[in-house]
Design a protein around this motif. Structure first.
Motif, PDB file in Angstrom:
ATOM      1  N   HIS A  79     -39.626 -90.719 -90.953  1.00  0.00           N
ATOM      2  CA  HIS A  79     -40.759 -89.783 -90.917  1.00  0.00           C
ATOM      3  C   HIS A  79     -40.672 -88.759 -92.052  1.00  0.00           C
ATOM      4  O   HIS A  79     -41.706 -88.225 -92.473  1.00  0.00           O
ATOM      5  CB  HIS A  79     -40.789 -89.078 -89.556  1.00  0.00           C
ATOM      6  N   ASP A  83     -43.121 -86.174 -94.165  1.00  0.00           N
ATOM      7  CA  ASP A  83     -42.991 -84.831 -93.597  1.00  0.00           C
ATOM      8  C   ASP A  83     -41.509 -84.463 -93.704  1.00  0.00           C
ATOM      9  O   ASP A  83     -40.718 -85.255 -94.213  1.00  0.00           O
ATOM     10  CB  ASP A  83     -43.467 -84.864 -92.128  1.00  0.00           C
ATOM     11  N   ASN A  85     -39.676 -83.031 -90.905  1.00  0.00           N
ATOM     12  CA  ASN A  85     -39.242 -82.512 -89.603  1.00  0.00           C
ATOM     13  C   ASN A  85     -39.007 -83.614 -88.567  1.00  0.00           C
ATOM     14  O   ASN A  85     -39.166 -83.375 -87.368  1.00  0.00           O
ATOM     15  CB  ASN A  85     -40.271 -81.512 -89.085  1.00  0.00           C
ATOM     16  N   HIS A  89     -39.143 -83.877 -84.190  1.00  0.00           N
ATOM     17  CA  HIS A  89     -39.958 -84.801 -83.394  1.00  0.00           C
ATOM     18  C   HIS A  89     -39.079 -85.612 -82.446  1.00  0.00           C
ATOM     19  O   HIS A  89     -39.407 -85.785 -81.268  1.00  0.00           O
ATOM     20  CB  HIS A  89     -40.691 -85.791 -84.308  1.00  0.00           C
TER      21      HIS A  89
HETATM   22 ZN    ZN Z   1     -43.722 -84.268 -88.674  1.00  0.00          ZN
END
Ligand code: ZN
Length: 137
Positions: A79, A83, A85, A89
């Motif tokens: 991910h 992104d 982060n 998640h």
């Molecule tokens: Zn994210």
């Protein structure tokens, strides 16, 4: 059946942080006028979580340190190609974004060492929300 909803809005200051919302949860239940039912506490965020545990400085550090070790931000997460982060998640998926507590005789039931916390894992953020929904009679 009566349903009363209250939304908390707040900012967080750290990447990983526990925000104690126990007083707000108890206030929402007492203001709801509901005597017996349940209290749902839900964070509408994919990178946060809700937990109940002891409000002790060392333990709070232990919990946050352990979350960042179990879900390290620096790992090569897929991910993170779009992104930055993924760790938050994944942690949110495992820890969970909600908690349901019993409401009995006008009081929300929790253990002596169970304060309610929002878990920030992708802070700092300016617009975090927690929805407290009290259902019952
Ligand atoms: Zn994210």
């Amino acid at each position: 059946m009566k349903v009363v909803v209250k939304t908390l809005t707040f900012s967080t200051r750290e990447k990983f942080e526990l925000v104690n919302i126990t007083d707000e949860v108890e206030k929402a239940v007492s203001e709801s006028g509901i005597i017996n039912g349940i209290c749902l506490i839900f964070a509408p965020h994919a990178t946060g979580a809700i937990v109940a545990n002891e409000n002790e400085k060392g333990l709070i550090r232990d919990i946050l340190d352990h979350i960042s070790q179990l879900f390290p931000p620096g790992k090569n997460w897929l991910h993170n190609r779009i992104d930055d982060n993924a760790h938050a998640h994944v942690a949110s998926s495992i820890i969970g974004a909600s908690l349901t507590l019993p409401v009995i005789n006008g009081k929300v039931i929790r253990g002596t060492w169970q304060d309610v916390f929002f878990v920030e894992m992708d802070g700092p953020r300016t617009n975090r929300r927690v929805i407290i929904e009290v259902l019952g009679e």
